[in-house]
Scaffold this motif. Sequence first.
Motif, PDB file in Angstrom:
ATOM      1  N   ALA A  23      35.651  38.219  15.839  1.00 32.38           N
ATOM      2  CA  ALA A  23      35.646  39.339  14.884  1.00 32.38           C
ATOM      3  C   ALA A  23      35.852  40.666  15.606  1.00 32.38           C
ATOM      4  CB  ALA A  23      34.334  39.346  14.106  1.00 32.38           C
ATOM      5  N   VAL A  24      35.300  40.789  16.811  1.00 33.71           N
ATOM      6  CA  VAL A  24      35.488  42.013  17.609  1.00 33.71           C
ATOM      7  C   VAL A  24      36.918  42.089  18.139  1.00 33.71           C
ATOM      8  CG1 VAL A  24      34.733  43.259  19.676  1.00 33.71           C
ATOM      9  CG2 VAL A  24      33.048  42.061  18.250  1.00 33.71           C
ATOM     10  N   LEU A  25      37.418  40.960  18.652  1.00 34.04           N
ATOM     11  CA  LEU A  25      38.763  40.947  19.241  1.00 34.04           C
ATOM     12  C   LEU A  25      39.847  41.237  18.211  1.00 34.04           C
ATOM     13  CD1 LEU A  25      38.813  37.875  21.665  1.00 34.04           C
ATOM     14  CD2 LEU A  25      38.482  40.276  22.214  1.00 34.04           C
ATOM     15  N   ALA A  26      39.618  40.827  16.974  1.00 28.91           N
ATOM     16  CA  ALA A  26      40.650  40.989  15.937  1.00 28.91           C
ATOM     17  C   ALA A  26      41.068  42.438  15.761  1.00 28.91           C
ATOM     18  CB  ALA A  26      40.137  40.421  14.616  1.00 28.91           C
ATOM     19  N   THR A  27      40.143  43.363  16.071  1.00 33.75           N
ATOM     20  CA  THR A  27      40.467  44.787  15.907  1.00 33.75           C
ATOM     21  C   THR A  27      40.469  45.537  17.238  1.00 33.75           C
ATOM     22  OG1 THR A  27      38.135  45.282  15.432  1.00 33.75           O
ATOM     23  CG2 THR A  27      39.586  44.853  13.541  1.00 33.75           C
ATOM     24  N   ALA A  28      40.375  44.808  18.361  1.00 30.70           N
ATOM     25  CA  ALA A  28      40.413  45.469  19.672  1.00 30.70           C
ATOM     26  C   ALA A  28      41.806  46.030  19.917  1.00 30.70           C
ATOM     27  CB  ALA A  28      40.047  44.468  20.769  1.00 30.70           C
ATOM     28  N   SER A  29      41.866  47.169  20.588  1.00 31.26           N
ATOM     29  CA  SER A  29      43.170  47.797  20.840  1.00 31.26           C
ATOM     30  C   SER A  29      43.936  47.019  21.905  1.00 31.26           C
ATOM     31  CB  SER A  29      42.984  49.240  21.311  1.00 31.26           C
ATOM     32  OG  SER A  29      42.437  49.273  22.626  1.00 31.26           O
ATOM     33  N   ALA A  30      45.259  47.195  21.872  1.00 31.91           N
ATOM     34  CA  ALA A  30      46.114  46.563  22.885  1.00 31.91           C
ATOM     35  C   ALA A  30      45.718  47.028  24.281  1.00 31.91           C
ATOM     36  CB  ALA A  30      47.576  46.899  22.606  1.00 31.91           C
ATOM     37  N   GLU A  31      45.364  48.308  24.403  1.00 34.14           N
ATOM     38  CA  GLU A  31      45.011  48.875  25.713  1.00 34.14           C
ATOM     39  C   GLU A  31      43.729  48.238  26.253  1.00 34.14           C
ATOM     40  OE1 GLU A  31      47.722  51.311  23.544  1.00 34.14           O
ATOM     41  OE2 GLU A  31      45.688  50.696  22.963  1.00 34.14           O
ATOM     42  N   THR A  32      42.752  48.021  25.367  1.00 34.25           N
ATOM     43  CA  THR A  32      41.482  47.419  25.799  1.00 34.25           C
ATOM     44  C   THR A  32      41.699  45.997  26.295  1.00 34.25           C
ATOM     45  OG1 THR A  32      40.273  48.783  24.209  1.00 34.25           O
ATOM     46  CG2 THR A  32      39.136  46.860  25.063  1.00 34.25           C
ATOM     47  N   ALA A  36      41.144  44.501  30.141  1.00 39.82           N
ATOM     48  CA  ALA A  36      40.316  43.336  30.460  1.00 39.82           C
ATOM     49  C   ALA A  36      41.089  42.336  31.317  1.00 39.82           C
ATOM     50  CB  ALA A  36      39.841  42.667  29.167  1.00 39.82           C
ATOM     51  N   LEU A  37      42.368  42.135  31.001  1.00 33.80           N
ATOM     52  CA  LEU A  37      43.181  41.177  31.753  1.00 33.80           C
ATOM     53  C   LEU A  37      43.492  41.682  33.161  1.00 33.80           C
ATOM     54  CD1 LEU A  37      45.559  40.019  28.891  1.00 33.80           C
ATOM     55  CD2 LEU A  37      43.814  38.652  30.020  1.00 33.80           C
ATOM     56  N   ASN A  38      43.807  42.966  33.277  1.00 32.64           N
ATOM     57  CA  ASN A  38      44.085  43.515  34.611  1.00 32.64           C
ATOM     58  C   ASN A  38      42.838  43.531  35.477  1.00 32.64           C
ATOM     59  OD1 ASN A  38      46.926  44.088  34.651  1.00 32.64           O
ATOM     60  ND2 ASN A  38      46.558  45.729  33.174  1.00 32.64           N
ATOM     61  N   GLY A  88      50.158  35.880  36.740  1.00 34.46           N
ATOM     62  CA  GLY A  88      50.186  35.452  35.342  1.00 34.46           C
ATOM     63  C   GLY A  88      49.313  36.327  34.461  1.00 34.46           C
ATOM     64  N   LEU A  89      48.114  36.640  34.932  1.00 33.21           N
ATOM     65  CA  LEU A  89      47.211  37.527  34.179  1.00 33.21           C
ATOM     66  C   LEU A  89      47.845  38.900  33.972  1.00 33.21           C
ATOM     67  CD1 LEU A  89      43.864  36.565  35.936  1.00 33.21           C
ATOM     68  CD2 LEU A  89      44.328  36.274  33.495  1.00 33.21           C
ATOM     69  N   ARG A  90      48.449  39.431  35.032  1.00 34.65           N
ATOM     70  CA  ARG A  90      49.079  40.761  34.919  1.00 34.65           C
ATOM     71  C   ARG A  90      50.304  40.724  33.994  1.00 34.65           C
ATOM     72  NH1 ARG A  90      46.113  43.667  37.987  1.00 34.65           N
ATOM     73  NH2 ARG A  90      45.529  43.125  40.130  1.00 34.65           N
ATOM     74  N   ALA A  91      51.047  39.615  34.071  1.00 37.81           N
ATOM     75  CA  ALA A  91      52.230  39.494  33.212  1.00 37.81           C
ATOM     76  C   ALA A  91      51.836  39.450  31.737  1.00 37.81           C
ATOM     77  CB  ALA A  91      53.019  38.241  33.584  1.00 37.81           C
ATOM     78  N   VAL A  92      50.781  38.706  31.419  1.00 34.27           N
ATOM     79  CA  VAL A  92      50.314  38.646  30.025  1.00 34.27           C
ATOM     80  C   VAL A  92      49.792  40.025  29.598  1.00 34.27           C
ATOM     81  CG1 VAL A  92      48.632  37.615  28.448  1.00 34.27           C
ATOM     82  CG2 VAL A  92      49.818  36.180  30.112  1.00 34.27           C
ATOM     83  N   ALA A  93      49.069  40.698  30.495  1.00 35.42           N
ATOM     84  CA  ALA A  93      48.561  42.048  30.181  1.00 35.42           C
ATOM     85  C   ALA A  93      49.698  43.003  29.845  1.00 35.42           C
ATOM     86  CB  ALA A  93      47.748  42.579  31.355  1.00 35.42           C
ATOM     87  N   ALA A  94      50.836  42.847  30.542  1.00 36.06           N
ATOM     88  CA  ALA A  94      51.959  43.783  30.383  1.00 36.06           C
ATOM     89  C   ALA A  94      52.816  43.491  29.158  1.00 36.06           C
ATOM     90  CB  ALA A  94      52.826  43.753  31.641  1.00 36.06           C
ATOM     91  N   GLN A  95      52.640  42.332  28.547  1.00 35.72           N
ATOM     92  CA  GLN A  95      53.458  41.978  27.385  1.00 35.72           C
ATOM     93  C   GLN A  95      53.124  42.857  26.184  1.00 35.72           C
ATOM     94  OE1 GLN A  95      52.589  37.865  26.745  1.00 35.72           O
ATOM     95  NE2 GLN A  95      54.019  37.151  28.297  1.00 35.72           N
ATOM     96  N   THR A  96      54.091  42.963  25.288  1.00 39.38           N
ATOM     97  CA  THR A  96      53.840  43.640  24.013  1.00 39.38           C
ATOM     98  C   THR A  96      52.755  42.872  23.260  1.00 39.38           C
ATOM     99  OG1 THR A  96      56.140  44.341  23.914  1.00 39.38           O
ATOM    100  CG2 THR A  96      54.902  44.382  21.845  1.00 39.38           C
ATOM    101  N   PRO A  98      51.070  41.095  20.425  1.00 41.35           N
ATOM    102  CA  PRO A  98      51.641  40.532  19.197  1.00 41.35           C
ATOM    103  C   PRO A  98      50.865  40.885  17.932  1.00 41.35           C
ATOM    104  CG  PRO A  98      50.467  38.819  20.396  1.00 41.35           C
ATOM    105  CD  PRO A  98      50.420  40.052  21.261  1.00 41.35           C
ATOM    106  N   VAL A  99      49.580  41.207  18.081  1.00 42.65           N
ATOM    107  CA  VAL A  99      48.735  41.412  16.897  1.00 42.65           C
ATOM    108  C   VAL A  99      49.162  42.691  16.171  1.00 42.65           C
ATOM    109  CG1 VAL A  99      46.392  41.739  16.046  1.00 42.65           C
ATOM    110  CG2 VAL A  99      46.807  40.192  17.971  1.00 42.65           C
ATOM    111  N   GLY A 100      49.385  42.566  14.874  1.00 43.12           N
ATOM    112  CA  GLY A 100      49.794  43.718  14.069  1.00 43.12           C
ATOM    113  C   GLY A 100      51.294  43.906  13.991  1.00 43.12           C
ATOM    114  N   GLU A 101      52.053  43.091  14.726  1.00 40.26           N
ATOM    115  CA  GLU A 101      53.515  43.215  14.672  1.00 40.26           C
ATOM    116  C   GLU A 101      54.013  42.840  13.271  1.00 40.26           C
ATOM    117  OE1 GLU A 101      57.531  41.049  16.434  1.00 40.26           O
ATOM    118  OE2 GLU A 101      55.572  40.517  17.261  1.00 40.26           O
TER     119      GLU A 101
END
Length: 421
Positions: A23-32, A36-38, A88-96, A98-101
């Motif tokens: 429920a928290v993650l569903a509205t977490a910002s892309a930056e946050t 966390a991933l970086n 891999g973690l950094r690559a996923v962090a850098a991706q656009t 998807p949530v809200g697209e």
Amino acid sequence: MNDHDVIGPMMAQIGADAQAAAAVLATASAETKAQALNDAADAVWDQRDAIIVANKKDLAFGADKGLSPAMMDRLMLNEDRIQGMVDGLRAVAAQTDPVGEVTEEWTQPNGLHIQRVRTPIGVIGVIYESRPNVTADAGALCLKSGNAVILRGGSESFHSSGAIHACLAKGLASAGLPETAIQLVPTRDRAAVTAMLQAQDHIDVIVPRGGKGLVGLVQREARVPVFAHLEGICHVYVDGAADVAKARAVLVNAKARRTGICGSAETVLVDQAFFDKHGDVLTLDLLKAGVEVRAEGQLANTPGTTKAQAEDFGQEFLDMIIAAKIVDGVDEAIAHIKKYGSNHTDAIITEDDAVADRFFRHLDSAILMRNASTQFADGGEFGMGAEIGIATGKLHARGPVGAVQLTSFKYLVTGDGAVRP
């Protein structure tokens, strides 16, 4: 922990915590989420020595269990593989994110404006075998797509997965996200797997990543929807119009680069026209690379080959073994693959566009390749940063499952006092 009376309540608590985190993650910002991933990537690199120490315990456990060399290779971590996890973690962090697209948008004649928008699935359960890097990949992709995840690693990778998971938790905490967004089941007890498969109140989808035994168990017992692939029975068909240099390079790579991954070639089908022109060059290459070639027909005349048994075709060896036979043209190759394949990844080596098109149109594997090694069947190689697995089903996710494939969607409809006549 062997007390099954303890497992049930523990898994229920893990499930409830995951739902709250989702429920928290569903509205977490892309930056946050990216932070966390970086930060998790930094923690993995900082803790690489501790992860390798933990991995040595797992390797000792695997050796005691008598794991094959290919399975031990899947289990083993070194600094290069940890660097791959960090990348891999950094690559996923850098991706656009998807949530809200907005994936589709239109206005009806009645004035209703409709958008289809990507949304998290909720709670993902991932059950996987020996490869400990799945802990990082699955955690990252679920977080990126706004999902909480419950990870149940294989008994062989218990210590490695725990050390990697601690780094993911550190990344979540530093970004102000609940550490329960990525949870690792803290027991080897198989009862935890059964509990996950029946946790329809807490888990929205299960992703099994492992061999036929694991995936079969999941598909038999799951009450929760499943994204699954059974086996990676990958074929390479070498057409009569194949370039011999490409065929030689691609085939050896497809089999021998890493035999323990699901994209490893398990059967080579050689066109009669190719064999008539080039002889047993492919068989000799495989033998020279240390591959046991279980051959049928004319290919079995090559010294050093082993005569194939019927059960060698349709077998996932995950080892330095390949089944080989001659076929008469692309249609016979297609028929063989339809009979023995697992709809994972199949490749054709040919310079003939019409033959390649026929191969692509008549087979329905999740991934079809031309003049490329089946070892590229990997979300990272597809530009997804990482993958949670390769799905061979036909609903929702298919092929490499990345962050985008771990989303669902909802419709947002806007009117201006609209009423339906």
